[in-house]
Scaffold this motif. Structure first.
Motif, PDB file in Angstrom:
ATOM      1  N   HIS A   1      -1.790  13.215   2.354  1.00 42.01           N
ATOM      2  CA  HIS A   1      -2.942  12.307   2.467  1.00 42.01           C
ATOM      3  C   HIS A   1      -4.105  13.033   3.150  1.00 42.01           C
ATOM      4  O   HIS A   1      -3.885  13.825   4.049  1.00 42.01           O
ATOM      5  CB  HIS A   1      -2.537  11.088   3.289  1.00 42.01           C
ATOM      6  CG  HIS A   1      -3.538   9.979   3.232  1.00 42.01           C
ATOM      7  ND1 HIS A   1      -3.559   9.056   2.218  1.00 42.01           N
ATOM      8  CD2 HIS A   1      -4.567   9.663   4.042  1.00 42.01           C
ATOM      9  CE1 HIS A   1      -4.566   8.215   2.432  1.00 42.01           C
ATOM     10  NE2 HIS A   1      -5.199   8.577   3.532  1.00 42.01           N
TER      11      HIS A   1
ATOM     12  N   CYS B   1     -10.513  10.516   7.890  1.00 42.21           N
ATOM     13  CA  CYS B   1     -10.748   9.122   7.512  1.00 42.21           C
ATOM     14  C   CYS B   1     -12.229   8.785   7.433  1.00 42.21           C
ATOM     15  O   CYS B   1     -12.627   7.860   6.748  1.00 42.21           O
ATOM     16  CB  CYS B   1     -10.111   8.177   8.525  1.00 42.21           C
ATOM     17  SG  CYS B   1      -8.357   7.958   8.296  1.00 42.21           S
TER      18      CYS B   1
ATOM     19  N   CYS C   1     -14.006   8.176   4.256  1.00 43.16           N
ATOM     20  CA  CYS C   1     -13.391   7.208   3.350  1.00 43.16           C
ATOM     21  C   CYS C   1     -14.076   5.855   3.516  1.00 43.16           C
ATOM     22  O   CYS C   1     -14.337   5.413   4.629  1.00 43.16           O
ATOM     23  CB  CYS C   1     -11.906   7.100   3.691  1.00 43.16           C
ATOM     24  SG  CYS C   1     -11.007   5.852   2.769  1.00 43.16           S
TER      25      CYS C   1
ATOM     26  N   TYR D   1     -12.525   3.249   5.774  1.00 39.08           N
ATOM     27  CA  TYR D   1     -12.470   3.568   7.202  1.00 39.08           C
ATOM     28  C   TYR D   1     -12.665   2.318   8.057  1.00 39.08           C
ATOM     29  O   TYR D   1     -13.613   1.573   7.864  1.00 39.08           O
ATOM     30  CB  TYR D   1     -13.564   4.602   7.507  1.00 39.08           C
ATOM     31  CG  TYR D   1     -13.633   5.073   8.929  1.00 39.08           C
ATOM     32  CD1 TYR D   1     -12.517   5.602   9.566  1.00 39.08           C
ATOM     33  CD2 TYR D   1     -14.828   5.006   9.639  1.00 39.08           C
ATOM     34  CE1 TYR D   1     -12.591   6.050  10.871  1.00 39.08           C
ATOM     35  CE2 TYR D   1     -14.914   5.455  10.943  1.00 39.08           C
ATOM     36  CZ  TYR D   1     -13.787   5.968  11.552  1.00 39.08           C
ATOM     37  OH  TYR D   1     -13.871   6.407  12.848  1.00 39.08           O
TER      38      TYR D   1
ATOM     39  N   CYS E   1      -8.539  -0.321   7.032  1.00 36.73           N
ATOM     40  CA  CYS E   1      -7.480   0.288   6.235  1.00 36.73           C
ATOM     41  C   CYS E   1      -6.135   0.013   6.884  1.00 36.73           C
ATOM     42  O   CYS E   1      -5.944   0.266   8.074  1.00 36.73           O
ATOM     43  CB  CYS E   1      -7.746   1.786   6.163  1.00 36.73           C
ATOM     44  SG  CYS E   1      -6.414   2.726   5.441  1.00 36.73           S
TER      45      CYS E   1
ATOM     46  N   LEU F   1      -3.353   1.536   6.310  1.00 34.28           N
ATOM     47  CA  LEU F   1      -2.679   2.793   6.634  1.00 34.28           C
ATOM     48  C   LEU F   1      -3.198   3.332   7.970  1.00 34.28           C
ATOM     49  O   LEU F   1      -2.421   3.742   8.839  1.00 34.28           O
ATOM     50  CB  LEU F   1      -2.912   3.816   5.510  1.00 34.28           C
ATOM     51  CG  LEU F   1      -2.257   5.177   5.706  1.00 34.28           C
ATOM     52  CD1 LEU F   1      -0.741   5.051   5.810  1.00 34.28           C
ATOM     53  CD2 LEU F   1      -2.614   6.122   4.560  1.00 34.28           C
TER      54      LEU F   1
ATOM     55  N   ARG G   1      -5.988   9.320  -2.090  1.00 34.30           N
ATOM     56  CA  ARG G   1      -5.722   8.526  -0.892  1.00 34.30           C
ATOM     57  C   ARG G   1      -4.528   7.592  -1.093  1.00 34.30           C
ATOM     58  O   ARG G   1      -4.175   6.816  -0.211  1.00 34.30           O
ATOM     59  CB  ARG G   1      -6.932   7.680  -0.527  1.00 34.30           C
ATOM     60  CG  ARG G   1      -8.183   8.483  -0.326  1.00 34.30           C
ATOM     61  CD  ARG G   1      -9.287   7.658   0.294  1.00 34.30           C
ATOM     62  NE  ARG G   1     -10.572   8.306   0.152  1.00 34.30           N
ATOM     63  CZ  ARG G   1     -11.030   9.247   0.970  1.00 34.30           C
ATOM     64  NH1 ARG G   1     -10.294   9.652   1.981  1.00 34.30           N
ATOM     65  NH2 ARG G   1     -12.216   9.799   0.767  1.00 34.30           N
TER      66      ARG G   1
ATOM     67  N   THR H   1      -4.834   1.080   1.201  1.00 34.48           N
ATOM     68  CA  THR H   1      -5.574   2.295   1.542  1.00 34.48           C
ATOM     69  C   THR H   1      -6.909   2.300   0.800  1.00 34.48           C
ATOM     70  O   THR H   1      -7.275   1.329   0.165  1.00 34.48           O
ATOM     71  CB  THR H   1      -4.794   3.550   1.098  1.00 34.48           C
ATOM     72  OG1 THR H   1      -4.837   3.616  -0.331  1.00 34.48           O
ATOM     73  CG2 THR H   1      -3.364   3.515   1.556  1.00 34.48           C
ATOM     74  N   GLY H   2      -7.564   3.422   0.869  1.00 30.64           N
ATOM     75  CA  GLY H   2      -8.849   3.542   0.180  1.00 30.64           C
ATOM     76  C   GLY H   2      -8.703   4.016  -1.257  1.00 30.64           C
ATOM     77  O   GLY H   2      -9.676   4.420  -1.876  1.00 30.64           O
TER      78      GLY H   2
HETATM   79  S1  SF4 Z   1      -7.119   5.442   2.985  1.00 32.90           S
HETATM   80 FE1  SF4 Z   1      -7.113   4.777   5.095  1.00 32.90          FE
HETATM   81  S2  SF4 Z   1      -5.943   6.311   6.139  1.00 32.90           S
HETATM   82 FE2  SF4 Z   1      -6.542   7.159   4.180  1.00 32.90          FE
HETATM   83  S3  SF4 Z   1      -8.443   8.241   4.529  1.00 32.90           S
HETATM   84 FE3  SF4 Z   1      -8.965   6.182   3.910  1.00 32.90          FE
HETATM   85  S4  SF4 Z   1      -9.183   5.100   5.870  1.00 32.90           S
HETATM   86 FE4  SF4 Z   1      -8.049   6.927   6.278  1.00 32.90          FE
END
Ligand code: SF4
Ligand code: SF4
Ligand code: SF4
Ligand code: SF4
Ligand code: FES
Lengths: 717, 238
Positions: A95, A99, A102, A105, A108, A110, A147, A203-204
């Motif tokens: 991954h 973050c 993303c 952010y 999320c 995760l 992601r 997640t993103g």
């Molecule tokens: S999906 Fe969630 S954990 Fe992954 S980069 Fe994006 S904000 Fe971070």
């Protein structure tokens, strides 16, 4: 449902028989981390974050374990914490580390879990996956599959909730990843863009494309953009769905909850809902307005009438000045709230702009009349041909409250052109005269100055009356015109000339003898201006090209092209440069910006018992905005009269929606029908709707910081 | 080979079932059985192949199977390349034990228990690989170089034709020479050489000519491969 007792971390809690252990714990306020589990989906047991220890069984995934009576569970032992940490570390190995780049952010699941478990990118080898980069984004759904942690929620949501199966576990070169069959974009699959996958993705990896939803509206509105953008927040997806099922009467009930002139709106609504419609991003908006009209026209039962509330008399009296959309709407709801309501209308007919502004070719008078009758039947006393010149006067007649809803009935011209010429007209008068069949002779050439919808109403009416040369002159370039695109397109098709980016420097005029007078006979008399033989007439407009313009502090600021002056000859000139209320200080309420009524948040004018709504406050707006304003006025006045101010009504009982919408052949490609000629068209058009509201039925996963987990809900002894 | 693998197969069968996945353990590579196979066996290399197969066959739904086997493969792969790290043995054990106990499917559990068996039964081999970057049987690529024994080569040139990396120099009646920096150690040349002249060398490198020279003229002096890339790597590794 039978209850079962079990012990988790020393707490005795109650669970439902057959429930999974994870949900039972969560319900009781005991947080167990989880990622692949979602309360609306079948547990998959894949992420291992919900690992717990069950006495006698060792470590298990709580999402896959069914509760049993007397079960003893430990959720926070070192062993399970370690197991979970390793599982999370494994997921993070492939991954992205950063973050902050993303879009998910701080929102999320995760990321929240990393926080909760204190696990970061770690001692494990970083793994670079190839195929997670295969993810064509669509106009509505952005996919950043690098992601993705392959929890499979999206796959299950699409399959189990929607019955579609557009997403799946794919395999290529020994790598599994989430994708579509053959890695095509979603628009080439059975995807119905319902957004369920976006909703459940922790997640993103799968997100809404930015900018589709309004940031300012509350979530339950923002996610359904048509409803959000409709000034009255009509429950559009619901009635579109009902129309799709051929349940037109129920569909009508749904929009009757918010709208008083639905049939008229079906013809002339500015349909801001359609500009917001999510389907715009797939191809074209759903023909929402047409579906509304079709439903009204095919409603045999009018079932809403049986459900509409009508309170017993309160003994209070309310007066409404002006029988337009705003005034009649307010009067209707006030009557329903049990007040005795009188509407004073200065014209022979009520309806305001519906009757005297909008050309008949766009909205037949019969329809307006019918809708007015329906409203009057709720118990409104309608007094036509009565011009009220003072609000106080009305109060003195024994009314407890007065609503000023006189509209914006007077033309507003640029200050330099406030003079009188025998062949100039304001658009508002032009439209009224046209609807009354009283238009004077317009000559061979007519020029409409202004570029809004009203300008086009005038121009198109003139064309239909047989004027050979009709021109619209406006400040804005073609692509920035204020009028609706359809209006512009139709006008061009009808042979109307549009001169864009022009400003008027002045008029050419001449004094004509009575004998020479070609046009404008009696025009002044009709518009209340002092006209007669020997009075000046406009012969042409001096125009200049506009390079740019803006409305600054000093009003309109123009940049013009030197040497581009031209003269445009015309027989008649119509000013479509705005409208204002026909009010003066004598009316007895505070005005501002010329003659607009000044109001507070409760639509009060500052004078006890006197309220205002509609165009008289806001300037010319759409019919639906006038309706919405009328509704708010009714609430305010009802409260003032001692009521609860609640005018909401449920005219159609919502059933629980079937989320399984299934597949439809070539869904993304379905074209918009501009006109619905039969039931088949209507069904087909309604089928195009993405049913954006279904997404709201999907449960939200609570983060570990949620107040729900602050205290364990123990079973009573 | 006794005691290797199949320690945990019963456990595997018990655990499997909950996951909605139909991958079975039958896709995994078999442990060697014949004496010849055993002679050419490296536990670490086999473990690498095992976990590579497992990660490729995974249905992708379970994190231990999908990421766990992949992570194990990456670690073992590093080890076979001479890039093992000091705590890799412990890390692997930890991962494999968790896959073995919590992995959702027959395949991952079987792969993990086979691999754990290899860890337990070949501890010295693992240690040799991780700490000394060596493979006793010269199976793991990083541990050996390939050369053509000059006294055996008769200059037939068959090897040149099969080398995918164009790493072999030679010509009519010349002793052929493998350029170490180009050779990917695929051993295809060894398969076609009628003389069995293609050899692997571990830490000790025999003398070979630096360039092709006429058959029969090799004296063993000069032109050694001392400066070959494998020597450089070995020095740095030690
Ligand atoms: S999906 Fe969630 S954990 Fe992954 S980069 Fe994006 S904000 Fe971070
Ligand atoms: S149909 Fe709905 S859940 Fe399925 S892929 Fe499309 S938007 Fe996602
Ligand atoms: S895209 Fe989102 S929901 Fe789908 S598997 Fe990946 S992380 Fe889970
Ligand atoms: S697709 Fe349907 S629910 Fe979604 S915005 Fe358009 S009309 Fe509304
Ligand atoms: S939540 Fe139970 S295994 Fe993922």
């Amino acid at each position: 449902m039978n209850k079962i007792r079990l012990n988790i971390d020393g707490y005795t809690i109650e669970a439902e028989e057959g429930q999974n252990l994870l949900q039972a714990a969560l319900d009781a306020g005991i947080y167990i981390p989880h990622l692949c589990y979602h309360p609306d989906l079948t547990p998959q047991g894949g992420c291992k974050l919900c690992t717990v220890e069950v006495e006698g069984e060792g470590t298990v995934q709580s999402c896959e374990t069914i509760v049993t009576e007397g079960m003893r569970v430990k959720t926070k032992t070192e062993k399970v914490k370690h197991r979970r940490a390793v599982a999370l570390e494994l997921m993070l190995a492939s991954h992205p580390k950063d973050c902050t780049s993303c879009d998910k952010y701080l929102n999320c699941e995760l990321q929240a879990l990393m926080q909760y478990m204190g696990v970061a990118h770690s001692r494990l080898r970083e793994i670079d996956k190839e195929n997670t980069r295969i993810a064509p984004s669509d106009q509505l759904i952005k996919r950043e599959m690098y992601r993705c942690i392959q929890c499979g929620r999206c796959v299950r949501a699409c399959q189990e909730l929607r019955g579609i199966g557009a997403l799946q576990y794919n395999k290529k070169d020994g790598e599994t990843y989430i994708g579509t069959k053959d890695d095509v974009p979603l628009s080439e699959t059975d995807c119905r863009f319902c957004g369920a996958c976006v909703e459940v993705c922790p997640t993103g990896a799968i997100q809404d494309v930015k900018g589709i939803f309004s940031k300012d509206s509350p979530r339950n509105l923002a996610l359904v953009p048509c409803k959000d953008k409709c000034p009255a927040h009509t429950d559009i997806p619901m009635y579109v769905r009902l129309a799709q099922q051929g349940r037109y009467s129920d569909a009508v009930s749904v929009f009757r909850e918010k709208l008083t002139f639905p049939h008229s709106l079906g013809f002339v609504c500015t349909h801001t809902c359609e500009s917001g419609c999510k389907r715009n991003h797939v191809n074209e908006a759903v023909s929402i307005r047409e579906l509304k009209r079709f439903s009204v026209e095919h409603d045999k039962e009018e079932s809403w009438k049986k459900r509409a509330f009508h309170n017993p008399s309160t003994g209070k009296k309310a007066a409404v000045i002006g029988g337009g959309a705003a005034g009649m709407t307010a009067a209707y709801y006030l009557a329903k709230k049990g007040h005795s309501v009188t509407v004073f209308e200065r014209q022979p007919m009520a309806g305001g702009m519906l009757s005297y502004g909008i050309p008949k070719y766009r909205l037949p008078q019969d329809i307006v009349n019918q809708e007015l009758e329906t409203l009057v039947a709720a118990g409104i006393q309608l007094v036509p041909d009565t011009k009220i010149t003072s609000a106080d006067e009305v109060l003195k007649k024994g009314f407890d409250a007065v609503l000023v809803a006189v509209g914006a009935q007077k033309g507003k011209r640029p200050p330099a052109y406030s003079g009188t010429w025998k062949n100039t007209l304001d658009a508002v008068d032009f439209c009224r005269l046209a609807n009354e069949e009283k238009l004077p002779d317009l000559g061979d050439t007519i020029t409409v100055y202004g570029g809004g919808n009203v300008a086009f109403d005038c121009a198109r009416t003139a064309k239909m009356k047989g004027v050979s040369t009709v021109r619209v002159v406006c400040l804005e370039p073609r692509d920035k015109m204020l009028a609706d695109k359809e209006e512009v397109t139709c006008a061009l098709e009808e042979g109307i000339e549009i001169l864009n980016s022009k400003s008027m420097l002045g008029l050419e005029e001449a004094v004509l003898d009575a004998g020479e007078e070609k046009t404008g006979a009696g025009m002044g008399a009709i518009t209340g201006q002092n006209a007669g033989a020997g009075q000046a007439a406009v012969t042409g407009l001096r125009l200049v090209n506009v390079l740019s313009f803006r409305f600054g502090e000093k009003g309109l600021e123009l940049e013009t092209e030197a040497g581009s002056e031209t003269v445009l000859k015309t027989d008649t000139l119509v000013f479509a440069t705005g409208q204002q209320p026909d009010l003066t200080e004598d009316f007895g309420i505070d005005l501002h910006r010329g003659s607009f009524v000044k109001i507070n948040d409760a639509l009060g004018t500052g004078k006890e018992g006197i309220f205002a709504a509609g165009d008289a406050v806001t300037g010319t707006k759409s019919v639906v905005e006038a309706i919405e304003s009328g509704r708010r006025a009714a609430m305010s006045i009802d409260r003032f009269l001692g009521g609860d101010g609640n005018i909401e009504e449920i005219l159609y009982d919502r059933e629980k929606q079937n989320p399984k919408i299934g597949t439809i052949e070539n869904f993304a490609g379905l074209k918009r029908a501009e006109q619905l000629c039969g039931k088949c068209d209507a069904t087909g058009e309604a089928l195009r709707c993405l049913q954006c509201d279904l997404r709201l039925d999907i449960q939200k996963v609570k983060y570990w910081v949620d107040a729900h987990y602050k205290q364990v809900k123990e079973a009573a002894e | 080979m006794s005691g290797m693998g199949n320690t945990n197969e019963v456990g595997a069968a018990n655990r499997a079932g909950k996951m909605s996945c139909d991958v079975t353990g039958s896709c995994l590579p078999e442990l060697p059985k014949t004496p010849q196979e055993i002679e050419r066996f490296c536990a670490i290399n086999f473990a690498r192949k095992l976990m590579d197969t497992a990660r490729r066959e995974s249905c992708g739904k379970c994190v231990l199977c999908r990421e766990g086997t992949w992570q194990s493969f990456e670690i073992i792969h590093d080890i076979t390349e001479g890039k093992g790290q000091n705590d890799d043995f412990e890390l692997l054990t930890e991962l494999l034990e968790q896959i073995g106990s919590d992995g959702g499917c027959e395949m991952s559990v079987k792969a993990a228990s086979l691999c754990l068996g290899l860890l337990r039964n070949y501890q010295e081999e693992w240690d040799l690989h991780i700490r000394r970057k060596r493979c006793a049987n010269l199976i793991c690529k990083a541990s050996y170089t390939v050369h053509i024994a000059p006294e055996l080569c008769d200059g037939c040139g068959k090897c040149i034709g099969v080398c995918p990396d164009h790493a072999i120099l030679g010509g009519g009646n010349l002793i052929h020479v493998i350029q170490g920096d180009r050779c990917s150690k695929c051993m295809l040349c060894a398969e076609v050489c009628p003389k069995g002249a293609v050899k692997k060398a571990g830490a000790v490198k025999p003398k070979v000519p630096a360039e092709p020279i006429p058959v029969g003229s090799f004296s063993g002096a000069g032109g050694s491969s001392e400066e070959g890339p494998s020597m450089r790597r070995r020095r740095r590794g030690e």
